[in-house]
Write a protein that holds these residues in place. Sequence first.
Motif, PDB file in Angstrom:
ATOM      1  N   LEU A 186     -55.959  74.455  41.683  1.00 46.26           N
ATOM      2  CA  LEU A 186     -55.607  74.417  40.261  1.00 46.26           C
ATOM      3  C   LEU A 186     -55.192  75.782  39.733  1.00 46.26           C
ATOM      4  CD1 LEU A 186     -55.375  73.111  37.482  1.00 46.26           C
ATOM      5  CD2 LEU A 186     -57.867  73.347  37.246  1.00 46.26           C
ATOM      6  N   ARG A 187     -55.934  76.832  40.078  1.00 50.79           N
ATOM      7  CA  ARG A 187     -55.573  78.151  39.556  1.00 50.79           C
ATOM      8  C   ARG A 187     -54.190  78.564  40.054  1.00 50.79           C
ATOM      9  NH1 ARG A 187     -57.293  82.737  36.396  1.00 50.79           N
ATOM     10  NH2 ARG A 187     -55.200  83.471  35.962  1.00 50.79           N
ATOM     11  N   GLN A 233     -56.255  65.348  33.578  1.00 46.76           N
ATOM     12  CA  GLN A 233     -54.841  65.614  33.816  1.00 46.76           C
ATOM     13  C   GLN A 233     -54.606  66.616  34.949  1.00 46.76           C
ATOM     14  OE1 GLN A 233     -53.741  66.981  29.924  1.00 46.76           O
ATOM     15  NE2 GLN A 233     -54.211  65.000  28.970  1.00 46.76           N
ATOM     16  N   VAL A 234     -55.685  67.149  35.514  1.00 46.12           N
ATOM     17  CA  VAL A 234     -55.539  68.155  36.573  1.00 46.12           C
ATOM     18  C   VAL A 234     -54.734  67.606  37.744  1.00 46.12           C
ATOM     19  CG1 VAL A 234     -56.806  69.456  38.334  1.00 46.12           C
ATOM     20  CG2 VAL A 234     -57.562  69.517  35.948  1.00 46.12           C
ATOM     21  N   SER A 235     -55.013  66.368  38.144  1.00 48.36           N
ATOM     22  CA  SER A 235     -54.288  65.801  39.285  1.00 48.36           C
ATOM     23  C   SER A 235     -52.796  65.661  38.977  1.00 48.36           C
ATOM     24  CB  SER A 235     -54.873  64.444  39.673  1.00 48.36           C
ATOM     25  OG  SER A 235     -54.783  63.524  38.591  1.00 48.36           O
ATOM     26  N   LEU A 236     -52.455  65.337  37.728  1.00 45.91           N
ATOM     27  CA  LEU A 236     -51.042  65.249  37.346  1.00 45.91           C
ATOM     28  C   LEU A 236     -50.373  66.608  37.438  1.00 45.91           C
ATOM     29  CD1 LEU A 236     -51.358  62.937  34.202  1.00 45.91           C
ATOM     30  CD2 LEU A 236     -50.520  62.291  36.470  1.00 45.91           C
ATOM     31  N   LEU A 237     -51.066  67.642  36.972  1.00 46.83           N
ATOM     32  CA  LEU A 237     -50.530  68.999  37.062  1.00 46.83           C
ATOM     33  C   LEU A 237     -50.333  69.415  38.514  1.00 46.83           C
ATOM     34  CD1 LEU A 237     -49.847  71.882  36.139  1.00 46.83           C
ATOM     35  CD2 LEU A 237     -52.298  72.278  35.845  1.00 46.83           C
ATOM     36  N   ALA A 269     -46.755  70.423  40.107  1.00 43.78           N
ATOM     37  CA  ALA A 269     -46.559  71.785  40.610  1.00 43.78           C
ATOM     38  C   ALA A 269     -46.269  71.809  42.102  1.00 43.78           C
ATOM     39  CB  ALA A 269     -47.790  72.629  40.301  1.00 43.78           C
ATOM     40  N   ALA A 270     -46.673  70.769  42.825  1.00 42.35           N
ATOM     41  CA  ALA A 270     -46.453  70.734  44.272  1.00 42.35           C
ATOM     42  C   ALA A 270     -44.972  70.813  44.626  1.00 42.35           C
ATOM     43  CB  ALA A 270     -47.067  69.466  44.860  1.00 42.35           C
ATOM     44  N   GLY A 271     -44.100  70.397  43.707  1.00 45.55           N
ATOM     45  CA  GLY A 271     -42.668  70.423  43.983  1.00 45.55           C
ATOM     46  C   GLY A 271     -41.990  71.730  43.662  1.00 45.55           C
ATOM     47  N   LEU A 272     -42.727  72.699  43.126  1.00 46.12           N
ATOM     48  CA  LEU A 272     -42.127  73.989  42.802  1.00 46.12           C
ATOM     49  C   LEU A 272     -41.917  74.823  44.063  1.00 46.12           C
ATOM     50  CD1 LEU A 272     -44.269  74.934  39.663  1.00 46.12           C
ATOM     51  CD2 LEU A 272     -41.868  74.227  39.672  1.00 46.12           C
ATOM     52  N   ALA A 308     -51.736  76.552  40.814  1.00 39.80           N
ATOM     53  CA  ALA A 308     -50.756  75.738  40.094  1.00 39.80           C
ATOM     54  C   ALA A 308     -50.504  76.297  38.701  1.00 39.80           C
ATOM     55  CB  ALA A 308     -51.230  74.297  40.015  1.00 39.80           C
ATOM     56  N   LEU A 309     -51.571  76.687  38.020  1.00 39.81           N
ATOM     57  CA  LEU A 309     -51.408  77.258  36.682  1.00 39.81           C
ATOM     58  C   LEU A 309     -50.643  78.583  36.734  1.00 39.81           C
ATOM     59  CD1 LEU A 309     -54.936  76.488  35.212  1.00 39.81           C
ATOM     60  CD2 LEU A 309     -52.771  75.426  34.543  1.00 39.81           C
ATOM     61  N   ASP A 310     -50.975  79.418  37.709  1.00 42.85           N
ATOM     62  CA  ASP A 310     -50.259  80.686  37.850  1.00 42.85           C
ATOM     63  C   ASP A 310     -48.782  80.453  38.140  1.00 42.85           C
ATOM     64  OD1 ASP A 310     -52.633  81.983  37.450  1.00 42.85           O
ATOM     65  OD2 ASP A 310     -52.922  82.576  39.543  1.00 42.85           O
ATOM     66  N   ASP A 311     -48.481  79.473  38.987  1.00 44.16           N
ATOM     67  CA  ASP A 311     -47.094  79.204  39.366  1.00 44.16           C
ATOM     68  C   ASP A 311     -46.294  78.595  38.215  1.00 44.16           C
ATOM     69  OD1 ASP A 311     -47.753  80.146  41.846  1.00 44.16           O
ATOM     70  OD2 ASP A 311     -47.989  78.177  42.762  1.00 44.16           O
ATOM     71  N   VAL A 312     -46.971  77.901  37.314  1.00 43.96           N
ATOM     72  CA  VAL A 312     -46.291  77.290  36.175  1.00 43.96           C
ATOM     73  C   VAL A 312     -46.241  78.238  34.988  1.00 43.96           C
ATOM     74  CG1 VAL A 312     -46.379  75.409  34.486  1.00 43.96           C
ATOM     75  CG2 VAL A 312     -46.867  74.942  36.880  1.00 43.96           C
ATOM     76  N   LEU A 313     -47.360  78.890  34.688  1.00 46.74           N
ATOM     77  CA  LEU A 313     -47.482  79.653  33.448  1.00 46.74           C
ATOM     78  C   LEU A 313     -47.436  81.165  33.637  1.00 46.74           C
ATOM     79  CD1 LEU A 313     -50.410  77.638  31.811  1.00 46.74           C
ATOM     80  CD2 LEU A 313     -47.949  77.281  31.536  1.00 46.74           C
ATOM     81  N   GLY A 314     -47.573  81.635  34.860  1.00 47.12           N
ATOM     82  CA  GLY A 314     -47.730  83.064  35.078  1.00 47.12           C
ATOM     83  C   GLY A 314     -49.205  83.399  35.195  1.00 47.12           C
ATOM     84  N   THR A 315     -49.524  84.602  35.611  1.00 46.89           N
ATOM     85  CA  THR A 315     -50.910  84.947  35.915  1.00 46.89           C
ATOM     86  C   THR A 315     -51.692  85.447  34.712  1.00 46.89           C
ATOM     87  OG1 THR A 315     -50.174  87.156  36.591  1.00 46.89           O
ATOM     88  CG2 THR A 315     -50.370  85.482  38.314  1.00 46.89           C
TER      89      THR A 315
END
Length: 268
Positions: free
Chosen positions: A123-124, A104-108, A112-115, A126-133
């Motif tokens: 990936l890291r 599912q990494v590619s889906l994430l 996230a690319a549209g944020l 994208a996760l930080d931008d979605v969930l926080g650090t």
Amino acid sequence: MPEPQSYLVCASQRSGSTLLVESLRATTVAGNPEEFFQYLPSTSRSPQPRQWFEGVTDEAVLSLLAPLEPGVEDTRTAEQWRDQLLSLGRTPNGVWGGKLMWNQVSLLLDRAAGLPHRSGADLRSALDDVLGTDITFIHVYRPDVVDQAVSMWRAVQTQVWRDDATPPAPNDGAEYSAEGIAHLAGILRDQERGWREWFAAAEDRSPLEVSFTDLVADPQATTAKVLLALGLDPDLAPPPPLKRQSDGRSREWAQRYRAEATEKGYPL
């Protein structure tokens, strides 16, 4: 204000991750962890059985899988997608929980690319931008990929992915296929390799390791260990909310597959 705490269960299918996240959910203080990143934008559905077998032309395998259903396109913006998953995954105490499979990494990354105001494209980031650090990573893994692939082969045929009550029925309609199991074993092995390489690449994402073996042997104690790592009360770990789906037929299939794999060079 401190940043809300988030944790991510990182796994592959049929690794025991559902048992762990449902146990964490049952505490009511450890977020509402779901597989938020599995849904394909084109259908709003998780991958369907035949989508696990893209590129496979063997009709003996494909005939055992349900036909594709069209679904409905997901028209949410990237910000709407992020805000919704953050709301759904968080308990009132501010803890957010979720689960991410390597496939599912590619889906994430695409979502996230549209944020706006991206911190990076990896990936890291994208996760930080979605969930926080402030993210705690929990790596759930299953040492025996054959047992894992057999479990998944049955699940993609029956489309029963969890069991809240009783073990699977002997006449659930699933049929043995060494080719089907081999295909999934290769996918699952690659997924596990992907997680291990990603974790090894940087110290800031060193995970809490949770083995399927330990999880199945003592779900409550394993959940307590995870709660402790999250700074939550380990005494809140509940009795297991799900039943294990494996049965005698799964064990027979795994034994049969190992014998054939040695002869035909299938993944082990």
